[in-house]
Write a protein that holds these residues in place. Structure first.
Motif, mmCIF file in Angstrom:
data_model
loop_
_atom_site.group_PDB
_atom_site.id
_atom_site.type_symbol
_atom_site.label_atom_id
_atom_site.label_comp_id
_atom_site.label_asym_id
_atom_site.label_seq_id
_atom_site.Cartn_x
_atom_site.Cartn_y
_atom_site.Cartn_z
ATOM 1 N N GLU A 134 0.798 4.110 -2.927
ATOM 2 C CA GLU A 134 -0.048 5.257 -2.420
ATOM 3 C C GLU A 134 -0.482 6.177 -3.480
ATOM 4 O O GLU A 134 -1.688 6.771 -3.454
ATOM 5 C CB GLU A 134 0.569 5.816 -1.093
ATOM 6 N N GLU A 142 -8.750 1.390 -1.468
ATOM 7 C CA GLU A 142 -7.858 1.655 -0.399
ATOM 8 C C GLU A 142 -8.307 1.638 1.065
ATOM 9 O O GLU A 142 -7.799 0.964 1.738
ATOM 10 C CB GLU A 142 -7.507 3.197 -0.656
ATOM 11 N N LEU A 199 0.764 -1.276 0.020
ATOM 12 C CA LEU A 199 0.172 -0.079 -0.001
ATOM 13 C C LEU A 199 0.916 1.198 -0.001
ATOM 14 O O LEU A 199 0.505 2.083 -0.796
ATOM 15 C CB LEU A 199 -1.016 -0.099 1.128
#
Length: 377
Positions: free
Chosen positions: A29, A68, A25
């Protein structure tokens, strides 16, 4: 799942799994900030109950925000021992109603979002002699499997442009060893998708898409390892009420990457007297400088969008397509023949009665400098 294989190998424990998801992640990002479409009504209705049950959260506005959210909240569940990764990853079932990945968590499983579900599926999959009565195409997932799907989306995401999703995937990646997977992701898929997204490269024709992608990679000085190719480009669009895969194209940029990377190096090192080998053009009231080949490709793309009227020809596109085919041949003599042919046709354009825009003629005057011929050859 490639991110987990890269970070923790083939048998990760819970802590390694958490670190892999967090690391993935963090690496992705910037992609979570790229614009995506709003969640459709059907998806929104199906996710509201699931997200409330799983995370006590409501459905966000866009698909990117949804993906996300799922990853971040799943990491929290793993840290708090609220989901057993071993049970999740070892539970896969199929029946006439579809496929089930993972465990039923808080009495809920999420439906695979429309933009990830194979867009060519209808309600039922097809099988031999049973064209529309085979197993349902529905896929249901628990939070961990949903997180893998979300990471896969962000990894392959090459932009959301003019209402179309561009995704680049590597077929058969599950057959590679962990160190090979790392090379394919970090030195292949990520630079390719980053170039597509940052350059906002859309598909008019395969030749122009590949040329522009290779040009963006050369500008960013990104080297793609040969083992990555071929990759698959998926162009997905909302058609009516359904997401539909408009195009699936195999991409192999090895020859283009090599040629265009050398072209950029030589252009940057070359000058005509005190002048650089760049062409000046007007864009939106501002003056911009471009490599001559870049400018020619841009004009070719405009021709394709505009189409042909009367006795006009798409001359720039013809030039670019001929050069594209020659470069991909990987043979010097074919490239030389193509360049000499392009210069003969360009001379006819500038000195004859062929119809071409003022912008096209200006680009060709710079393109046909002797010094630029040397660079191309």
């Amino acid at each position: 799942m490639s991110w987990v294989v890269m970070e923790a190998g083939l048998e990760p424990d819970k802590e390694e799994l958490i670190e892999a998801l967090e690391g993935a992640l963090n690496s992705l990002e910037s992609r979570t900030r790229i614009n995506t479409s709003k969640i459709g009504r059907n998806d929104r209705n199906s996710f509201n109950d699931v997200l409330q049950a799983w995370f006590n959260r409501s459905t966000p506005e866009t698909y990117g925000e949804l993906f996300e959210l799922v990853i971040r909240e799943t990491i929290k569940l793993l840290k708090e021992d609220k989901i057993d990764p071993s049970a999740s990853l070892s539970t896969i079932k199929t029946d006439k109603n579809g496929t089930y990945l993972g465990v039923v968590y808080k009495e809920k499983q999420a439906i695979l979002p429309a933009i990830l579900k194979q867009p060519e599926y209808y309600e039922y999959q097809s099988s031999f002699l049973k064209p529309t009565t085979a197993r349902k195409a529905q896929i249901r997932m628990d939070p961990l499997w949903f997180s893998f799907m979300a990471l896969g989306f962000f990894t392959s995401f090459a932009g959301f442009i003019s209402g179309k999703y561009y995704l680049i995937t590597k077929p058969g990646i599950e057959g590679f060893w962990p160190y090979e997977v790392e090379d394919i992701i970090e030195h292949g898929i990520l630079p390719l998708t980053s170039a597509g997204a940052s350059g906002r490269i859309s598909l008019t024709t395969e030749e122009l898409y590949e040329m522009k992608l290779a040009m963006k990679l050369a500008e960013e000085e990104k080297n793609i390892i040969d083992e990555v190719y071929p990759v698959t480009l998926h162009v997905i669009s909302l058609e009516g009420q359904s997401y539909t895969e408009l195009k699936t194209i195999q991409l192999n940029l090895i020859e283009l990457n090599n040629y265009i990377t050398e072209y950029v190096k030589k252009i940057r090192a070359s000058k005509v007297g005190s002048m650089s080998l760049l062409v000046e053009l007007k864009e939106g009231g501002a003056t911009v400088k471009k490599y001559p080949l870049w400018a020619l490709v841009d004009i070719a793309e405009k021709e394709v969008w505009k189409g042909v009227k009367g006795d006009e020809e798409m001359l720039a596109y013809i030039f670019v397509k001929d050069l594209y085919r020659a470069i991909n041949s990987g043979k010097k003599d074919i490239i030389q023949d193509s360049i000499f042919r392009l210069f003969r046709q360009g001379r006819a354009l500038l000195e004859g009665s062929s119809r071409g825009s003022g912008e096209f003629r200006k680009v060709m005057r710079t393109f046909m400098w002797e010094e630029h011929l040397g660079v191309l050859l």
